[in-house]
Design an enzyme around this catalytic site. Structure first.
Site, PDB file in Angstrom:
ATOM      1  N   LYS A  83       0.844  -1.274   0.056  1.00 55.87           N
ATOM      2  CA  LYS A  83      -0.022   0.112  -0.038  1.00 55.87           C
ATOM      3  C   LYS A  83       0.891   1.285   0.037  1.00 55.87           C
ATOM      4  CE  LYS A  83      -3.792  -2.292   2.318  1.00 55.87           C
ATOM      5  NZ  LYS A  83      -5.051  -1.989   3.260  1.00 55.87           N
ATOM      6  N   TYR A 124     -12.586  -3.074  -3.389  1.00 58.21           N
ATOM      7  CA  TYR A 124     -13.356  -2.853  -1.864  1.00 58.21           C
ATOM      8  C   TYR A 124     -14.756  -2.731  -2.224  1.00 58.21           C
ATOM      9  CZ  TYR A 124      -8.540  -2.197   0.020  1.00 58.21           C
ATOM     10  OH  TYR A 124      -7.131  -2.555   0.275  1.00 58.21           O
ATOM     11  N   ASN A 135      -2.301  -0.021   6.725  1.00 55.14           N
ATOM     12  CA  ASN A 135      -1.786  -1.317   7.290  1.00 55.14           C
ATOM     13  C   ASN A 135      -0.944  -2.170   6.393  1.00 55.14           C
ATOM     14  OD1 ASN A 135      -3.707  -1.904   5.646  1.00 55.14           O
ATOM     15  ND2 ASN A 135      -5.129  -3.140   7.227  1.00 55.14           N
TER      16      ASN A 135
HETATM   17  P1  IDP Z   1      -8.093  -6.976   5.014  1.00 61.66           P
HETATM   18  O1  IDP Z   1      -7.404  -6.003   4.433  1.00 61.66           O
HETATM   19  O2  IDP Z   1      -7.443  -7.396   6.040  1.00 61.66           O
HETATM   20  O3  IDP Z   1      -8.484  -8.023   4.112  1.00 61.66           O
HETATM   21  P2  IDP Z   1     -10.994  -5.859   4.863  1.00 61.66           P
HETATM   22  O4  IDP Z   1     -11.964  -6.021   5.859  1.00 61.66           O
HETATM   23  O5  IDP Z   1     -11.174  -6.429   3.603  1.00 61.66           O
HETATM   24  O6  IDP Z   1      -9.408  -6.176   5.625  1.00 61.66           O
HETATM   25  O7  IDP Z   1     -10.501  -4.173   4.580  1.00 61.66           O
HETATM   26  C1  IDP Z   1      -9.763  -3.778   3.423  1.00 61.66           C
HETATM   27  C2  IDP Z   1      -8.783  -2.486   4.082  1.00 61.66           C
HETATM   28  O8  IDP Z   1      -9.908  -1.493   4.510  1.00 61.66           O
HETATM   29  C3  IDP Z   1      -8.190  -2.784   5.314  1.00 61.66           C
HETATM   30  O9  IDP Z   1      -6.858  -3.642   4.780  1.00 61.66           O
HETATM   31  C4  IDP Z   1      -8.108  -1.443   5.880  1.00 61.66           C
HETATM   32  O10 IDP Z   1      -6.872  -0.850   5.153  1.00 61.66           O
HETATM   33  C5  IDP Z   1      -9.337  -0.906   5.473  1.00 61.66           C
HETATM   34  N1  IDP Z   1     -10.101  -0.917   6.536  1.00 61.66           N
HETATM   35  C6  IDP Z   1     -10.890  -2.037   7.094  1.00 61.66           C
HETATM   36  N2  IDP Z   1     -11.770  -1.803   8.097  1.00 61.66           N
HETATM   37  C7  IDP Z   1     -11.503  -0.366   8.357  1.00 61.66           C
HETATM   38  C8  IDP Z   1     -11.886  -0.090   9.566  1.00 61.66           C
HETATM   39  O11 IDP Z   1     -12.628  -0.335  10.473  1.00 61.66           O
HETATM   40  N3  IDP Z   1     -11.309   1.394   9.541  1.00 61.66           N
HETATM   41  C9  IDP Z   1     -10.649   1.934   8.696  1.00 61.66           C
HETATM   42  N4  IDP Z   1     -10.089   1.391   7.563  1.00 61.66           N
HETATM   43  C10 IDP Z   1     -10.434  -0.136   7.421  1.00 61.66           C
END
Ligand code: IDP
Ligand code: MG
Length: 153
Positions: free
Chosen positions: A9, A49, A112
């Site tokens: 990222k 997404y 992340n």
């Molecule tokens: P993942 O990347 O662990 O598969 P997903 O639920 O698919 O998680 O979410 C995609 C991305 O969206 C995450 O990696 C993160 O960057 C962002 N994200 C997910 N949940 C949150 C949240 O509660 N707050 C802010 N960003 C989030």
């Protein structure tokens, strides 16, 4: 063998962690089958997404993912999807276990470090989204028989 998608990222590029993160996958024994830098667009992020489109952070997430180019990688190995997913750790870096990539390199729920495919089915869909067939390469690692036992191959 399985193939899976990793996106490094914008936070990873900005923080100078690209080499460290790719190095972890290399050292684990995953084969790099494809890698490229690309600028993401609203269109591709709306697809990628789609499961988050109703979330309040959706636009912030997309803006962040477009703030610099990303590096897309295709990694290959036996059980690569689950292995790579386990290496990335929990979504929220503050909850990610130390020893995982997120657990070692970030403090954020959103910034992340990596995207990793969450299932074999999604890995195939996501690889087709980010790579043309000719951008993925088949070659045999010279150390293949030291990465896996004969009865695993
Ligand atoms: P993942 O990347 O662990 O598969 P997903 O639920 O698919 O998680 O979410 C995609 C991305 O969206 C995450 O990696 C993160 O960057 C962002 N994200 C997910 N949940 C949150 C949240 O509660 N707050 C802010 N960003 C989030
Ligand atoms: Mg996900």
């Amino acid at each position: 063998m399985e193939k899976t998608l990793v996106l490094l990222k914008p936070c990873t590029l900005q923080r100078g962690l690209v080499g460290e993160v790719i190095s972890r996958f290399e050292k684990r024994g995953l084969r790099l089958a494809g890698m490229k830098m690309m600028q993401l667009t609203d269109e591709i992020l709306n697809e990628h997404y789609a499961h988050l489109r109703e979330k309040p952070f959706f636009q912030i997430l997309k803006d962040s993912m477009m703030s610099t180019p990303v590096i897309a990688c295709c990694l290959e190995g036996i059980d690569a999807v689950n292995t790579v997913r386990a290496m990335s750790g929990a979504t929220n870096g503050r909850n990610a276990v130390p020893g995982t990539i997120r657990g070692d390199y970030c403090m954020s729920n959103q910034q992340n470090i990596v995207h990793t495919s969450d299932s074999l089915e999604n890995a195939a869909i996501e690889l087709a989204r980010f790579f043309k067939p000719e951008e993925l390469f088949d070659y045999t690692p010279s150390n293949l028989h030291y990465l896996y036992a004969l009865d695993e191959l």
